[in-house]
Write a protein that holds these residues in place. Structure first.
Motif, PDB file in Angstrom:
ATOM      1  N   GLU A 230    -114.070 -38.083 -42.519  1.00 12.02           N
ATOM      2  CA  GLU A 230    -113.011 -37.297 -43.139  1.00 12.02           C
ATOM      3  C   GLU A 230    -112.945 -37.603 -44.634  1.00 12.02           C
ATOM      4  OE1 GLU A 230    -109.214 -37.700 -41.300  1.00 12.02           O
ATOM      5  OE2 GLU A 230    -109.861 -36.845 -39.389  1.00 12.02           O
ATOM      6  N   ILE A 231    -112.912 -36.548 -45.434  1.00 10.56           N
ATOM      7  CA  ILE A 231    -112.867 -36.705 -46.883  1.00 10.56           C
ATOM      8  C   ILE A 231    -111.433 -36.643 -47.390  1.00 10.56           C
ATOM      9  CG2 ILE A 231    -113.605 -35.681 -49.061  1.00 10.56           C
ATOM     10  CD1 ILE A 231    -116.076 -34.632 -47.490  1.00 10.56           C
ATOM     11  N   LEU A 232    -110.676 -35.679 -46.898  1.00 11.82           N
ATOM     12  CA  LEU A 232    -109.258 -35.596 -47.273  1.00 11.82           C
ATOM     13  C   LEU A 232    -108.494 -34.881 -46.167  1.00 11.82           C
ATOM     14  CD1 LEU A 232    -108.680 -32.431 -48.282  1.00 11.82           C
ATOM     15  CD2 LEU A 232    -109.885 -33.234 -50.296  1.00 11.82           C
ATOM     16  N   LYS A 233    -107.195 -35.138 -46.135  1.00  8.43           N
ATOM     17  CA  LYS A 233    -106.322 -34.552 -45.122  1.00  8.43           C
ATOM     18  C   LYS A 233    -105.023 -34.096 -45.788  1.00  8.43           C
ATOM     19  CE  LYS A 233    -106.077 -36.581 -41.155  1.00  8.43           C
ATOM     20  NZ  LYS A 233    -105.742 -37.546 -40.060  1.00  8.43           N
ATOM     21  N   GLU A 234    -104.625 -32.855 -45.502  1.00  7.29           N
ATOM     22  CA  GLU A 234    -103.389 -32.295 -46.049  1.00  7.29           C
ATOM     23  C   GLU A 234    -102.575 -31.692 -44.909  1.00  7.29           C
ATOM     24  OE1 GLU A 234    -102.556 -32.427 -49.192  1.00  7.29           O
ATOM     25  OE2 GLU A 234    -104.436 -32.907 -50.231  1.00  7.29           O
ATOM     26  N   LYS A 235    -101.263 -31.555 -45.126  1.00  3.88           N
ATOM     27  CA  LYS A 235    -100.406 -30.931 -44.119  1.00  3.88           C
ATOM     28  C   LYS A 235     -99.272 -30.176 -44.797  1.00  3.88           C
ATOM     29  CE  LYS A 235     -97.700 -35.156 -43.418  1.00  3.88           C
ATOM     30  NZ  LYS A 235     -97.238 -36.155 -42.415  1.00  3.88           N
ATOM     31  N   ILE A 236     -98.642 -29.269 -44.042  1.00  2.00           N
ATOM     32  CA  ILE A 236     -97.504 -28.518 -44.545  1.00  2.00           C
ATOM     33  C   ILE A 236     -96.370 -28.644 -43.543  1.00  2.00           C
ATOM     34  CG2 ILE A 236     -98.924 -26.906 -45.871  1.00  2.00           C
ATOM     35  CD1 ILE A 236     -98.641 -24.887 -43.641  1.00  2.00           C
ATOM     36  N   GLU A 237     -95.224 -28.075 -43.881  1.00  2.00           N
ATOM     37  CA  GLU A 237     -94.043 -28.192 -43.027  1.00  2.00           C
ATOM     38  C   GLU A 237     -94.258 -27.504 -41.675  1.00  2.00           C
ATOM     39  OE1 GLU A 237     -90.622 -26.724 -45.000  1.00  2.00           O
ATOM     40  OE2 GLU A 237     -90.671 -28.226 -46.616  1.00  2.00           O
ATOM     41  N   ALA A 238     -93.593 -28.040 -40.679  1.00  2.00           N
ATOM     42  CA  ALA A 238     -93.726 -27.503 -39.318  1.00  2.00           C
ATOM     43  C   ALA A 238     -93.156 -26.087 -39.241  1.00  2.00           C
ATOM     44  CB  ALA A 238     -93.009 -28.420 -38.340  1.00  2.00           C
ATOM     45  N   VAL A 239     -93.742 -25.309 -38.330  1.00  3.40           N
ATOM     46  CA  VAL A 239     -93.267 -23.948 -38.073  1.00  3.40           C
ATOM     47  C   VAL A 239     -92.442 -23.985 -36.792  1.00  3.40           C
ATOM     48  CG1 VAL A 239     -93.926 -21.562 -37.623  1.00  3.40           C
ATOM     49  CG2 VAL A 239     -95.299 -22.973 -39.191  1.00  3.40           C
ATOM     50  N   ALA A 240     -91.205 -23.601 -36.892  1.00  2.36           N
ATOM     51  CA  ALA A 240     -90.288 -23.704 -35.759  1.00  2.36           C
ATOM     52  C   ALA A 240     -90.634 -22.690 -34.665  1.00  2.36           C
ATOM     53  CB  ALA A 240     -88.852 -23.475 -36.237  1.00  2.36           C
ATOM     54  N   SER A 241     -90.040 -22.917 -33.506  1.00  3.53           N
ATOM     55  CA  SER A 241     -90.225 -22.018 -32.370  1.00  3.53           C
ATOM     56  C   SER A 241     -89.810 -20.605 -32.741  1.00  3.53           C
ATOM     57  CB  SER A 241     -89.385 -22.518 -31.190  1.00  3.53           C
ATOM     58  OG  SER A 241     -89.375 -21.577 -30.143  1.00  3.53           O
ATOM     59  N   SER A 242     -90.580 -19.623 -32.228  1.00  3.03           N
ATOM     60  CA  SER A 242     -90.309 -18.201 -32.466  1.00  3.03           C
ATOM     61  C   SER A 242     -90.325 -17.850 -33.957  1.00  3.03           C
ATOM     62  CB  SER A 242     -88.957 -17.794 -31.849  1.00  3.03           C
ATOM     63  OG  SER A 242     -88.959 -18.036 -30.458  1.00  3.03           O
ATOM     64  N   GLY A 243     -91.212 -18.515 -34.686  1.00  5.72           N
ATOM     65  CA  GLY A 243     -91.301 -18.260 -36.123  1.00  5.72           C
ATOM     66  C   GLY A 243     -92.667 -17.733 -36.526  1.00  5.72           C
ATOM     67  N   LYS A 244     -92.691 -17.016 -37.640  1.00  2.68           N
ATOM     68  CA  LYS A 244     -93.925 -16.519 -38.225  1.00  2.68           C
ATOM     69  C   LYS A 244     -93.967 -16.933 -39.691  1.00  2.68           C
ATOM     70  CE  LYS A 244     -94.586 -12.472 -35.251  1.00  2.68           C
ATOM     71  NZ  LYS A 244     -94.804 -10.990 -35.222  1.00  2.68           N
ATOM     72  N   VAL A 245     -95.160 -17.298 -40.152  1.00  2.00           N
ATOM     73  CA  VAL A 245     -95.263 -17.742 -41.530  1.00  2.00           C
ATOM     74  C   VAL A 245     -96.675 -17.483 -42.044  1.00  2.00           C
ATOM     75  CG1 VAL A 245     -95.922 -20.104 -40.920  1.00  2.00           C
ATOM     76  CG2 VAL A 245     -94.820 -19.671 -43.110  1.00  2.00           C
ATOM     77  N   THR A 246     -96.767 -17.199 -43.324  1.00  3.52           N
ATOM     78  CA  THR A 246     -98.052 -17.088 -44.019  1.00  3.52           C
ATOM     79  C   THR A 246     -97.997 -17.994 -45.234  1.00  3.52           C
ATOM     80  OG1 THR A 246     -98.425 -14.805 -43.296  1.00  3.52           O
ATOM     81  CG2 THR A 246     -99.666 -15.570 -45.214  1.00  3.52           C
ATOM     82  N   VAL A 247     -98.904 -18.936 -45.307  1.00  6.42           N
ATOM     83  CA  VAL A 247     -98.903 -19.894 -46.418  1.00  6.42           C
ATOM     84  C   VAL A 247    -100.293 -19.954 -47.034  1.00  6.42           C
ATOM     85  CG1 VAL A 247     -97.061 -21.309 -45.443  1.00  6.42           C
ATOM     86  CG2 VAL A 247     -99.446 -21.831 -44.899  1.00  6.42           C
ATOM     87  N   THR A 248    -100.338 -20.332 -48.293  1.00 11.34           N
ATOM     88  CA  THR A 248    -101.598 -20.578 -48.999  1.00 11.34           C
ATOM     89  C   THR A 248    -101.660 -22.046 -49.401  1.00 11.34           C
ATOM     90  OG1 THR A 248    -101.716 -18.316 -49.856  1.00 11.34           O
ATOM     91  CG2 THR A 248    -103.043 -19.987 -50.976  1.00 11.34           C
TER      92      THR A 248
END
Length: 356
Positions: A230-248
């Motif tokens: 593994e070279i690098l690891k990133e994460k974003i905020e959790a997506v709640a139940s019954s949710g939709k999201v588009t992130v870059t």
């Protein structure tokens, strides 16, 4: 000892001290002798080759060694030949400088590389032979970086993957994700934009994670040894139940990463971007997209590049020395490079030498 100094050095041609297909290397062999000395021959050789070797253990008392070699070029020049009737040349007391020059073949050659069980080495070396004495040897490695052919469409084409997951244990519903990247090929330091679309129609929350990792494959005698890191690891905020999201998500390709190696039959260096959703008490859905790290050459080539034909299937200053007497020149000038047969990675500025 009659020979006090025997070394070879070469001139850097750019600030990174790297060489690529078709470059010409100039350098010199330096010989210092304490008194008049007879020499049978002085030979310059430049080579590029790869080697892998590893051990596999089968039980307590059985193991097997897997190995393979591959040579890409070998250039040889006779700097001093046997010219006298007794088969020797006399070198006077002092320091002597023997210049050399050779062109790296403009063909498919893998970049310099060093791994746990394999390496790709490019080097120049010199051998000084004397009658009834051990042959003197000296060498210097240089960093070769293979050109990439930017006209290959897959390097600039968008990449896409999708995955659906049904949640059953301690929950219900489905989770789906789509992952897009703008292209496959990136230079070190360049930004990788990852678009992630998540549709969480389950009763559980999900945590998106991004991992850039490398795959090092070594091949010998019909076997493969695979190492991942593994070279690098990133994460974003959790997506709640019954949710939709588009992130870059913007990931910067580390500047120290070596370029991908896809043009060597016994060593392969690949990169992958893995996007997965962390779901508690369930297997994580994941998508893997190929990433090609391109060579960061000081001067981008304008001619057709070499070395990345495999992308058709992405899943698969002047230095001088003042001699104590005039330096010898080769008895016969080196023949053109084409006269030699061809066989199917230490950055510093300035000069590079390795003493005996």
């Amino acid at each position: 000892m009659t020979i006090k100094k025997f070394l070879i050095e070469y001139d850097a041609i750019n600030s990174k001290n790297t060489f690529t297909n078709g470059d010409t290397m100039n350098g010199r062999i330096i010989v210092e002798v304490s008194k008049q000395t007879k020499v049978q021959s002085l030979i310059f050789t430049a080579t590029g080759k790869a080697r892998v070797c590893w051990h596999e253990h089968y039980g307590e008392n059985h193991h097997h060694v897997y190995w393979a070699d591959e040579k890409y070029y070998e250039v040889k020049h006779h700097i001093l030949r046997e010219t006298r009737q007794d088969g020797t040349e006399v070198v006077g007391q002092g320091t002597h400088v023997f210049p050399f020059s050779f062109s790296i073949p403009d063909r498919k050659i893998p970049s310099s590389f060093k791994g746990a069980v394999g390496k790709i080495v490019h080097k120049v070396r010199a051998e000084l032979k004397q009658s009834l004495k051990l042959t003197k040897k000296t060498k210097a490695h240089f960093t070769f970086v293979s050109r990439a052919d930017m006209t290959i469409p897959v390097l600039t084409e968008p990449q896409y993957g999708c995955k659906d997951k049904t949640v059953k244990l301690f929950g219900s519903g489905t989770v789906s994700m789509d992952v897009y990247t703008k292209k496959m090929g990136y230079k070190p330091g360049e930004q990788l934009h990852v678009i992630l679309k998540i549709s969480n129609n389950s009763t559980r929350s999900v945590k998106p994670k991004f991992i850039l990792y490398e795959k090092r494959s070594f091949f010998a005698q019909g076997h493969r040894k695979l190492l991942t890191n593994e070279i690098l690891k990133e994460k974003i905020e959790a997506v709640a139940s019954s949710g939709k999201v588009t992130v870059t998500k913007v990931i910067t390709i580390p500047r120290e990463l070596p370029p991908s190696i896809l043009n060597c039959s016994i060593i392969r260096l690949e990169y992958r971007l893995k996007v997965h959703l962390d779901i508690k008490c369930a297997s994580d859905p994941k998508i893997k997209l190929p990433i090609v790290v391109l060579p960061d050459l000081p001067n981008p080539p304008t001619s057709t590049g070499l070395g990345f034909e495999a992308f058709g299937n992405p899943l698969q200053p002047t230095w001088s020395i003042t001699p104590q007497q005039a330096a010898f020149q080769p008895v016969n000038p080196p023949p053109p490079y084409e006269a030699y047969s061809l066989y199917p990675s230490f950055p510093d500025s300035g000069k590079h030498r390795t003493a005996l």
